[in-house]
Design an enzyme around this catalytic site. Structure first.
Site, PDB file in Angstrom:
ATOM      1  N   GLU A 106      10.832 -10.296 -11.227  1.00  0.00           N
ATOM      2  CA  GLU A 106      10.729 -11.755 -11.328  1.00  0.00           C
ATOM      3  C   GLU A 106       9.794 -12.325 -10.261  1.00  0.00           C
ATOM      4  O   GLU A 106       8.993 -13.224 -10.543  1.00  0.00           O
ATOM      5  CB  GLU A 106      12.118 -12.399 -11.213  1.00  0.00           C
ATOM      6  CG  GLU A 106      13.116 -11.956 -12.260  1.00  0.00           C
ATOM      7  CD  GLU A 106      12.614 -12.178 -13.687  1.00  0.00           C
ATOM      8  OE1 GLU A 106      11.764 -13.066 -13.891  1.00  0.00           O
ATOM      9  OE2 GLU A 106      13.064 -11.451 -14.587  1.00  0.00           O
ATOM     10  N   HIS A 139       6.309 -11.924 -11.378  1.00  0.00           N
ATOM     11  CA  HIS A 139       5.885 -12.951 -12.339  1.00  0.00           C
ATOM     12  C   HIS A 139       5.349 -14.175 -11.595  1.00  0.00           C
ATOM     13  O   HIS A 139       4.312 -14.749 -11.967  1.00  0.00           O
ATOM     14  CB  HIS A 139       7.060 -13.381 -13.218  1.00  0.00           C
ATOM     15  CG  HIS A 139       7.246 -12.539 -14.447  1.00  0.00           C
ATOM     16  ND1 HIS A 139       6.241 -12.329 -15.372  1.00  0.00           N
ATOM     17  CD2 HIS A 139       8.339 -11.876 -14.921  1.00  0.00           C
ATOM     18  CE1 HIS A 139       6.698 -11.563 -16.353  1.00  0.00           C
ATOM     19  NE2 HIS A 139       7.961 -11.270 -16.110  1.00  0.00           N
TER      20      HIS A 139
END
Length: 294
Positions: free
Chosen positions: A148, A151
């Site tokens: 994450e 990202h």
């Protein structure tokens, strides 16, 4: 992941609402060329302004929308060892990735899931589900967090917004061309635009918007491979592979509902044409890609 679903759904809703509002206010009359046809130059400018505008509005409210729709609670002050570990791990990974410290949140869901969102890579949100914390060990959760954070560091949401803006532009442009054609050819309206133009354009916009989402989701699938590689760098390749293997086991045991499976970290199983609307590549492909890296 959830962020992709929320972004696409919000973007489509904004575009449709803007179109209806502008039609009711009469703003779209500027697209008429002396009452006999479409002014293509004006239409293209109009489509670009509102296409990119809708995408950036979606991005601007993405973090707020994610919190509201998932029930994510930001960890302001860690209340237990798990929360403290989560915040410390995200802080360490954010420093390694060269981004600002994201907000860290937990949202209620029995499915192992996680997402990251936000329009600014230095003011983002990273959230994990309660089910993920219950079903994964610390090494696996660390890898998911690394995925994450990657990202965010890769600027995926901003790039996604730019791609969505281009797609929106063509959707708005083509929907009005289709509406104009139907109005002229089918309903024989020779001057201005009648109700058939407005109704056809809105329907075409919705249909084209859904089809165009396949382009955005193709991009999303490619970015998942890159985020997996980033998670491997931040947490370790074996931890990232183990996390994906754990997701695969959970996927086999409990198939997630469609609205979650297609957009959660555990992307679900899809066959045939439905694969075009997957936000994630199959877990086996992601695992194989990581194993091929040295």
């Amino acid at each position: 992941m959830k962020r992709i679903f929320l972004f696409l759904a919000t973007n489509l809703a904004i575009i449709v609402v803007l179109s209806i509002t502008l039609r009711l206010l009469g703003v779209e009359r500027i697209l008429d060329e002396q009452g006999v046809g479409l002014d293509m130059n004006a239409l293209l400018i109009f489509a670009a302004v509102f296409g990119f505008g809708g995408a950036f509005i979606s991005l601007a409210i993405s973090k707020w929308m994610a919190k509201k729709t998932t029930g994510a609670k930001v960890i302001e002050q860690p209340s237990n060892e798990t929360e403290r570990w989560l915040v410390d791990t995200v802080r360490r990974q954010a420093q390694m990735a060269g981004i600002g410290m994201p907000e860290v949140a937990i949202f209620p869901s029995q499915a192992p899931n996680a997402f990251a969102t936000g329009m600014n890579r230095n003011k983002s949100l990273v959230a994990v589900s309660s089910g993920l914390l219950q079903n994964m060990n610390k090494d696996e959760v660390e890898a998911v967090l690394g995925h994450e954070v990657s990202h965010v560091a890769n600027g995926d949401m901003v790039t996604l917004t730019l791609i969505q803006g281009v797609v929106n532009t063509f959707v708005i442009f083509l929907s009005r061309v289709i509406g104009h054609t139907v109005d002229r050819v089918v309903f024989k309206n020779e001057r201005g635009h009648g109700p058939a133009f407005w109704i056809t354009a809105i329907i075409a916009e919705i249909v084209l918007g859904i089809l165009a989402s396949a382009i955005v989701l193709w991009f999303s699938r490619q970015r998942e491979f890159r985020a997996d590689s980033g998670g491997a760098r931040l947490a370790g390749r074996e931890k990232m592979i183990a996390a994906l293997e754990r997701l695969k086991q959970g996927q086999a045991e409990v198939e997630l509902p469609d609205q979650l499976a297609a957009f959660g970290i555990n992307g679900g199983v899809r066959q045939g044409i439905k694969k075009l609307f997957m936000s994630h590549p199959p877990l086996d492909e992601r695992i194989q890609a990581l194993r091929r890296t040295s």
